[in-house]
Motif scaffolding. Structure first.
Motif, PDB file in Angstrom:
ATOM      1  N   GLU A 294      -7.509 120.844 -29.163  1.00 15.91           N
ATOM      2  CA  GLU A 294      -6.806 121.943 -28.503  1.00 15.91           C
ATOM      3  C   GLU A 294      -5.287 121.737 -28.511  1.00 15.91           C
ATOM      4  O   GLU A 294      -4.534 122.696 -28.772  1.00 15.91           O
ATOM      5  CB  GLU A 294      -7.296 122.090 -27.064  1.00 15.91           C
ATOM      6  N   VAL A 295      -4.832 120.521 -28.257  1.00 13.00           N
ATOM      7  CA  VAL A 295      -3.382 120.324 -28.219  1.00 13.00           C
ATOM      8  C   VAL A 295      -2.780 120.382 -29.621  1.00 13.00           C
ATOM      9  O   VAL A 295      -1.648 120.859 -29.797  1.00 13.00           O
ATOM     10  CB  VAL A 295      -3.011 119.000 -27.505  1.00 13.00           C
TER      11      VAL A 295
ATOM     12  N   THR B  19      -5.848 129.455 -28.346  1.00 19.83           N
ATOM     13  CA  THR B  19      -6.453 128.183 -27.967  1.00 19.83           C
ATOM     14  C   THR B  19      -7.074 128.307 -26.584  1.00 19.83           C
ATOM     15  O   THR B  19      -6.363 128.523 -25.596  1.00 19.83           O
ATOM     16  CB  THR B  19      -5.403 127.058 -27.946  1.00 19.83           C
ATOM     17  N   ARG B  20      -8.375 128.183 -26.525  1.00 18.27           N
ATOM     18  CA  ARG B  20      -9.094 128.242 -25.254  1.00 18.27           C
ATOM     19  C   ARG B  20      -9.988 127.014 -25.135  1.00 18.27           C
ATOM     20  O   ARG B  20     -10.662 126.654 -26.084  1.00 18.27           O
ATOM     21  CB  ARG B  20      -9.932 129.522 -25.180  1.00 18.27           C
ATOM     22  N   TYR B  21      -9.989 126.404 -23.969  1.00 15.17           N
ATOM     23  CA  TYR B  21     -10.773 125.169 -23.832  1.00 15.17           C
ATOM     24  C   TYR B  21     -11.931 125.334 -22.852  1.00 15.17           C
ATOM     25  O   TYR B  21     -11.880 126.128 -21.917  1.00 15.17           O
ATOM     26  CB  TYR B  21      -9.879 123.988 -23.430  1.00 15.17           C
ATOM     27  N   ASP B  22     -12.968 124.575 -23.089  1.00 15.61           N
ATOM     28  CA  ASP B  22     -14.178 124.582 -22.264  1.00 15.61           C
ATOM     29  C   ASP B  22     -13.840 124.024 -20.871  1.00 15.61           C
ATOM     30  O   ASP B  22     -13.269 122.948 -20.761  1.00 15.61           O
ATOM     31  CB  ASP B  22     -15.230 123.694 -22.938  1.00 15.61           C
TER      32      ASP B  22
ATOM     33  N   ILE C 279      -2.460 127.862 -19.071  1.00 18.74           N
ATOM     34  CA  ILE C 279      -3.150 128.556 -17.983  1.00 18.74           C
ATOM     35  C   ILE C 279      -4.412 127.747 -17.701  1.00 18.74           C
ATOM     36  O   ILE C 279      -5.440 127.912 -18.361  1.00 18.74           O
ATOM     37  CB  ILE C 279      -3.501 130.006 -18.350  1.00 18.74           C
ATOM     38  N   ALA C 280      -4.312 126.844 -16.741  1.00 19.22           N
ATOM     39  CA  ALA C 280      -5.345 125.828 -16.575  1.00 19.22           C
ATOM     40  C   ALA C 280      -5.572 125.508 -15.107  1.00 19.22           C
ATOM     41  O   ALA C 280      -4.778 125.893 -14.242  1.00 19.22           O
ATOM     42  CB  ALA C 280      -4.920 124.556 -17.313  1.00 19.22           C
TER      43      ALA C 280
ATOM     44  N   THR D 236       0.022 129.708 -26.315  1.00 20.96           N
ATOM     45  CA  THR D 236      -0.801 129.695 -25.105  1.00 20.96           C
ATOM     46  C   THR D 236      -1.996 128.770 -25.278  1.00 20.96           C
ATOM     47  O   THR D 236      -2.567 128.672 -26.361  1.00 20.96           O
ATOM     48  CB  THR D 236      -1.306 131.102 -24.752  1.00 20.96           C
ATOM     49  N   VAL D 237      -2.366 128.100 -24.194  1.00 17.07           N
ATOM     50  CA  VAL D 237      -3.614 127.342 -24.149  1.00 17.07           C
ATOM     51  C   VAL D 237      -4.215 127.621 -22.780  1.00 17.07           C
ATOM     52  O   VAL D 237      -3.577 127.431 -21.752  1.00 17.07           O
ATOM     53  CB  VAL D 237      -3.394 125.836 -24.388  1.00 17.07           C
ATOM     54  N   VAL D 238      -5.467 128.113 -22.769  1.00 20.02           N
ATOM     55  CA  VAL D 238      -6.035 128.593 -21.512  1.00 20.02           C
ATOM     56  C   VAL D 238      -7.458 128.101 -21.312  1.00 20.02           C
ATOM     57  O   VAL D 238      -8.199 127.856 -22.270  1.00 20.02           O
ATOM     58  CB  VAL D 238      -6.016 130.136 -21.447  1.00 20.02           C
ATOM     59  N   ILE D 239      -7.826 127.960 -20.051  1.00 19.41           N
ATOM     60  CA  ILE D 239      -9.204 127.623 -19.711  1.00 19.41           C
ATOM     61  C   ILE D 239     -10.080 128.831 -20.042  1.00 19.41           C
ATOM     62  O   ILE D 239      -9.713 129.976 -19.768  1.00 19.41           O
ATOM     63  CB  ILE D 239      -9.316 127.225 -18.223  1.00 19.41           C
ATOM     64  N   ASN D 240     -11.192 128.580 -20.698  1.00 20.45           N
ATOM     65  CA  ASN D 240     -12.037 129.670 -21.215  1.00 20.45           C
ATOM     66  C   ASN D 240     -12.959 130.217 -20.124  1.00 20.45           C
ATOM     67  O   ASN D 240     -14.163 129.970 -20.091  1.00 20.45           O
ATOM     68  CB  ASN D 240     -12.838 129.184 -22.411  1.00 20.45           C
ATOM     69  N   ASN D 241     -12.345 130.970 -19.207  1.00 20.07           N
ATOM     70  CA  ASN D 241     -13.112 131.659 -18.169  1.00 20.07           C
ATOM     71  C   ASN D 241     -12.372 132.943 -17.791  1.00 20.07           C
ATOM     72  O   ASN D 241     -11.380 133.299 -18.432  1.00 20.07           O
ATOM     73  CB  ASN D 241     -13.349 130.751 -16.954  1.00 20.07           C
TER      74      ASN D 241
END
Length: 442
Positions: free
Chosen positions: A247-248, A235-238, A262-263, A202-207
């Protein structure tokens, strides 16, 4: 020429210039009062009308710009469309609804809070359709509660709102017509597992949206028997990030069969483009959600060196619409805009409809009145109605109704939540998005 004549001509010239400046200022002010219509839409005539004293006054807080603008902009027309329909059949409590032009929340919590403050404390609205981004709604909700304004979101799907409602944070001044991601996460997990995927990163927007979805997705996918390859270090991105190399690497480097991204559209496109450029996304199934579903998204991610869309074959989920009012809504939308409704337009329509119906049921055009009758008009018992004008007529006659919306039955529970169905969409070879089926939560 005499000095007197010269002075007289000079004064006339000053007056003439002042008149031109005043006229130009009035024109500019009038232009600024109109909300920017979404692509392919028309501005509602309702916004130009002078409201009657005590009329129901509502607004919208939706993203015309920012990370969700590609999703938010096309749906802006739904609220004016509903208001025009209601006003054509007599309005609410004997007067036409007064609609404040959309306030652009810029997909930013700070801008959203400022916008909500304006709507509540300057415009003095009783209800607001918004926001779309969960982070923006989180910032706007306390302001709505403080000012006793009913806030109904057509797209804030984070599970955090259910938790906050249970704690009493919203005092009933919050609801949504899109189901919480507790359900969409289950639907996406089921979609992946049914496709034979057993290992997902998973990689998600950090909100609120990204983290809330991630939590529910991980639980659902593991329950099915799957493995989250980066569960130990998610993995969560700003949301304000502009580069995504780290992140990738962390996400795709865990050797998953699929990546659930999830972006939001703008930042999500950069992330997935970076993964391709680093050669990490080859043979990895990309799983997407409503936050990045827009017609422009495949183009934003880009094409391969041989001209193919990078996202070809990507799969995603999005809250669908299957309500009894859907056919009528689609017909009205197509007649007005000559194209099918976009995602979340039905949810925005239903949110505005619930504001109008609740005010009529309460016989008062206040936020407190709307709150007091919202669940009564949305849920059984009562006469099932899918036409908002028919619903208003029955309410004026003193009858109870159970509104059946365009997005679904909009049965609102004690936490302000509804349950829905999810469309499955796929990115085609030509970059278009195609709905290929439906999936229900497990």
């Amino acid at each position: 020429m005499s000095k007197l004549a010269s002075t007289h001509r000079f004064n006339l010239r000053k007056a003439w210039i002042a008149t031109i400046i005043l006229a130009a200022g009035m024109i500019m002010a009038a232009c600024q009062e109109q909300s920017t219509p979404p692509s392919g839409s028309q501005t509602s005539s309702t916004t130009a009308q002078s409201p009657a004293a005590g009329a129901l006054k509502i607004g919208s807080l939706l993203p015309a710009t920012g990370d969700l603008s590609s999703v938010g902009q096309p749906m802006l027309a739904a609220v004016p469309l509903l208001v025009d329909k209601v006003n054509q059949c007599g309005g609410v409590n004997g007067a036409a609804i007064a609609l404040v032009p959309n306030t652009d929340d810029q997909t930013d919590p700070t801008a959203g809070a400022d916008g909500m403050t304006k709507l509540a404390e300057v415009d003095k609205v009783a209800g607001v359709v918004g926001s779309f981004a969960s982070g923006v709604s989180s910032a706007a909700a306390p302001i709505a509660v403080r000012n006793k304004v009913m806030l109904i979101s057509p797209g804030s799907t984070s599970p955090i709102f259910t938790e906050r409602a249970k704690k009493g944070d919203f005092q009933g001044f919050w609801a949504r017509t899109a189901p919480p991601d507790t359900y969409q996460a289950q639907a996406l997990a089921k979609l992946a597992f049914d496709k034979g995927v057993k290992k997902v990163a998973t990689v998600v927007i950090n909100n609120d949206y990204g983290v809330g979805f991630e939590k529910e997705f991980v639980l659902a996918f593991k329950k099915l028997g799957g493995t989250i390859t980066n569960e130990a270090k998610p993995t969560r991105y700003d949301p304000k990030a502009t580069t995504f190399e780290t992140e990738v690497q962390a996400t795709f480097g865990s050797k998953p069969e699929a990546v659930a991204a999830i972006a939001y559209a703008e930042t999500g496109a950069l992330l997935l483009k970076t993964a391709y450029e680093q050669g990490l996304s080859k043979d990895v199934q990309i799983l997407l959600t409503d936050g990045s579903k827009s017609e422009q998204f495949p183009e934003q991610v880009g094409k391969t060196s041989d001209g193919k869309f990078i996202l070809t074959g990507a799969l995603g989920t999005v809250p669908g619409a299957d309500g009894k009012a859907l056919e009528q809504f689609v017909t009205l939308w197509q007649a007005k805009f000559n194209k099918p409704p976009v995602e979340y337009a039905a949810q925005a329509w239903d949110a505005a409809a619930l504001l109008a119906l609740s005010a009529q049921a309460a016989k008062t055009n206040t936020g407190e009145g709307i709150k007091s009758k919202l669940r009564e008009v949305a849920n059984a018992p009562g006469v099932e109605v899918s036409d908002v004008c028919e619903g208003l007529k029955l309410l004026k006659e003193g009858k109870d109704i159970n509104y059946q919306g365009a997005s679904g039955n909009v049965d609102v529970d004690e936490n302000g939540d509804v349950v829905g169905v999810y469309d499955v969409w796929r990115v085609e070879a030509d970059g278009t998005l195609k709905t290929i089926g439906k999936v229900k939560p497990q």
